[in-house]
Design a protein around this motif. Structure first.
Motif, PDB file in Angstrom:
ATOM      1  N   ASP A  77       0.877  -1.171   0.000  1.00  0.00           N
ATOM      2  CA  ASP A  77       0.000   0.000   0.000  1.00  0.00           C
ATOM      3  C   ASP A  77       0.915   1.222   0.000  1.00  0.00           C
ATOM      4  N   ILE A  78       1.104   1.810  -1.173  1.00  0.00           N
ATOM      5  CA  ILE A  78       2.030   2.930  -1.338  1.00  0.00           C
ATOM      6  C   ILE A  78       1.278   4.088  -1.976  1.00  0.00           C
ATOM      7  N   LYS A  79       1.481   5.270  -1.410  1.00  0.00           N
ATOM      8  CA  LYS A  79       0.855   6.463  -1.963  1.00  0.00           C
ATOM      9  C   LYS A  79       1.915   7.542  -2.159  1.00  0.00           C
ATOM     10  N   ALA A  80       1.804   8.298  -3.250  1.00  0.00           N
ATOM     11  CA  ALA A  80       2.791   9.313  -3.607  1.00  0.00           C
ATOM     12  C   ALA A  80       2.204  10.711  -3.442  1.00  0.00           C
ATOM     13  N   PHE A  81       3.005  11.583  -2.813  1.00  0.00           N
ATOM     14  CA  PHE A  81       2.605  12.959  -2.544  1.00  0.00           C
ATOM     15  C   PHE A  81       3.694  13.908  -3.013  1.00  0.00           C
ATOM     16  N   GLN A  82       3.288  15.067  -3.496  1.00  0.00           N
ATOM     17  CA  GLN A  82       4.273  16.097  -3.820  1.00  0.00           C
ATOM     18  C   GLN A  82       4.497  17.009  -2.624  1.00  0.00           C
ATOM     19  N   SER A  83       3.510  17.111  -1.755  1.00  0.00           N
ATOM     20  CA  SER A  83       3.652  18.012  -0.605  1.00  0.00           C
ATOM     21  C   SER A  83       2.967  17.413   0.621  1.00  0.00           C
ATOM     22  N   ASP A  84       2.007  18.111   1.163  1.00  0.00           N
ATOM     23  CA  ASP A  84       1.340  17.752   2.420  1.00  0.00           C
ATOM     24  C   ASP A  84       0.818  16.311   2.413  1.00  0.00           C
ATOM     25  N   GLN A  97      -9.780  14.225  -2.687  1.00  0.00           N
ATOM     26  CA  GLN A  97      -9.702  15.448  -1.887  1.00  0.00           C
ATOM     27  C   GLN A  97      -8.329  15.658  -1.251  1.00  0.00           C
ATOM     28  N   SER A  98      -7.463  14.676  -1.352  1.00  0.00           N
ATOM     29  CA  SER A  98      -6.148  14.742  -0.705  1.00  0.00           C
ATOM     30  C   SER A  98      -5.100  15.334  -1.643  1.00  0.00           C
ATOM     31  N   MET A  99      -3.898  15.480  -1.118  1.00  0.00           N
ATOM     32  CA  MET A  99      -2.749  15.923  -1.916  1.00  0.00           C
ATOM     33  C   MET A  99      -2.035  14.723  -2.563  1.00  0.00           C
ATOM     34  N   CYS A 100      -2.573  13.535  -2.393  1.00  0.00           N
ATOM     35  CA  CYS A 100      -1.993  12.328  -2.976  1.00  0.00           C
ATOM     36  C   CYS A 100      -2.152  12.368  -4.489  1.00  0.00           C
ATOM     37  N   GLU A 101      -1.053  12.103  -5.194  1.00  0.00           N
ATOM     38  CA  GLU A 101      -1.064  12.123  -6.654  1.00  0.00           C
ATOM     39  C   GLU A 101      -1.494  10.774  -7.236  1.00  0.00           C
ATOM     40  N   PHE A 102      -1.006   9.696  -6.628  1.00  0.00           N
ATOM     41  CA  PHE A 102      -1.448   8.370  -7.039  1.00  0.00           C
ATOM     42  C   PHE A 102      -1.204   7.350  -5.940  1.00  0.00           C
ATOM     43  N   ALA A 103      -1.957   6.257  -6.047  1.00  0.00           N
ATOM     44  CA  ALA A 103      -1.887   5.179  -5.066  1.00  0.00           C
ATOM     45  C   ALA A 103      -1.604   3.878  -5.796  1.00  0.00           C
ATOM     46  N   VAL A 112      -2.484  -5.873  -9.071  1.00  0.00           N
ATOM     47  CA  VAL A 112      -2.031  -4.493  -8.927  1.00  0.00           C
ATOM     48  C   VAL A 112      -3.177  -3.552  -9.281  1.00  0.00           C
ATOM     49  N   THR A 113      -3.401  -2.576  -8.418  1.00  0.00           N
ATOM     50  CA  THR A 113      -4.395  -1.533  -8.648  1.00  0.00           C
ATOM     51  C   THR A 113      -3.707  -0.197  -8.435  1.00  0.00           C
ATOM     52  N   MET A 114      -3.830   0.683  -9.401  1.00  0.00           N
ATOM     53  CA  MET A 114      -3.246   2.021  -9.282  1.00  0.00           C
ATOM     54  C   MET A 114      -4.313   3.055  -9.574  1.00  0.00           C
ATOM     55  N   TYR A 115      -4.406   4.038  -8.692  1.00  0.00           N
ATOM     56  CA  TYR A 115      -5.266   5.193  -8.907  1.00  0.00           C
ATOM     57  C   TYR A 115      -4.370   6.387  -9.190  1.00  0.00           C
ATOM     58  N   CYS A 116      -4.783   7.228 -10.130  1.00  0.00           N
ATOM     59  CA  CYS A 116      -3.939   8.339 -10.543  1.00  0.00           C
ATOM     60  C   CYS A 116      -4.819   9.523 -10.949  1.00  0.00           C
ATOM     61  N   LYS A 117      -4.458  10.708 -10.471  1.00  0.00           N
ATOM     62  CA  LYS A 117      -5.236  11.902 -10.784  1.00  0.00           C
ATOM     63  C   LYS A 117      -4.890  12.497 -12.156  1.00  0.00           C
ATOM     64  N   ASP A 118      -3.669  12.321 -12.604  1.00  0.00           N
ATOM     65  CA  ASP A 118      -3.197  12.909 -13.852  1.00  0.00           C
ATOM     66  C   ASP A 118      -3.521  11.977 -15.025  1.00  0.00           C
ATOM     67  N   PRO A 119      -4.401  12.399 -15.955  1.00  0.00           N
ATOM     68  CA  PRO A 119      -4.794  11.525 -17.079  1.00  0.00           C
ATOM     69  C   PRO A 119      -3.624  11.087 -17.952  1.00  0.00           C
ATOM     70  N   GLN A 120      -2.656  11.967 -18.195  1.00  0.00           N
ATOM     71  CA  GLN A 120      -1.502  11.592 -19.015  1.00  0.00           C
ATOM     72  C   GLN A 120      -0.649  10.550 -18.300  1.00  0.00           C
ATOM     73  N   MET A 121      -0.447  10.729 -17.006  1.00  0.00           N
ATOM     74  CA  MET A 121       0.319   9.759 -16.234  1.00  0.00           C
ATOM     75  C   MET A 121      -0.408   8.421 -16.204  1.00  0.00           C
ATOM     76  N   LEU A 122      -1.722   8.460 -16.088  1.00  0.00           N
ATOM     77  CA  LEU A 122      -2.517   7.236 -16.081  1.00  0.00           C
ATOM     78  C   LEU A 122      -2.344   6.486 -17.397  1.00  0.00           C
ATOM     79  N   ASN A 123      -2.407   7.187 -18.525  1.00  0.00           N
ATOM     80  CA  ASN A 123      -2.188   6.541 -19.828  1.00  0.00           C
ATOM     81  C   ASN A 123      -0.784   5.952 -19.917  1.00  0.00           C
TER      82      ASN A 123
END
Length: 153
Positions: A77-84, A97-103, A112-123
């Motif tokens: 269970d790993i989550k990536a953040f740029q800040s807070d 709602q969080s500052m998490c960029e992807f999980a 493997v399941t990955m969630y990602c806010k950035d559509p380009q990164m997801l692709n």
């Protein structure tokens, strides 16, 4: 709307975290590792936990850890953040709602399941999974997302 990507990895020792994340600028993030059960492999045997405790690790240390040792993933269970990193992420709505960029979640050594806010990164994550020959690659959408918690447990 695409939320993430789901696929399977081989149930064996390897450098799968490095392969999964090789299109991501790992060093740019701070990584939160929670409730993990995965092992460093030495001399062909499981040795010690890849991440001994739930921890926050900077991107350089995280990248180094992924490249130095072969590992065997059971639960991750790993989550990536740029800040807070102060918010707790339990649901997909918490993630949004969080500052998490992807999980990144790994269950049962191969799912493997990955969630990602950035559509380009997801692709890019989807294409990377295909490039590595991972199995059963699908996008996660609001219509096919069966997870109620963003956790590997």
């Amino acid at each position: 709307m695409r939320r993430g990507v789901r696929f399977t990895i081989p149930n064996r020792y390897g450098h799968f975290l490095q392969e999964i994340l090789n299109t991501i600028p790992i060093e740019q993030y701070r990584w939160s590792v929670v409730d993990e059960e995965s092992y460093i492999v030495e001399n062909g045997e499981l040795n010690r936990l890849l991440f001994p405790d739930s921890t926050i690790i900077d991107g350089h240390q995280f990248a180094e850890l992924l490249t130095q040792h072969e590992h065997y993933l059971i639960f991750v269970d790993i989550k990536a953040f740029q800040s807070d990193m102060s918010s707790e992420i339990v649901t997909y709505e918490d993630f949004l709602q969080s500052m998490c960029e992807f999980a990144l979640l790994v269950t049962d050594s191969q799912d493997v399941t990955m969630y990602c806010k950035d559509p380009q990164m997801l692709n890019s994550l989807y294409e990377n999974a295909a490039l590595h020959g991972f199995g059963d690659i699908t996008y996660i959408t609001s219509h096919n997302d069966s997870m109620t918690r963003l956790s590997c447990w």
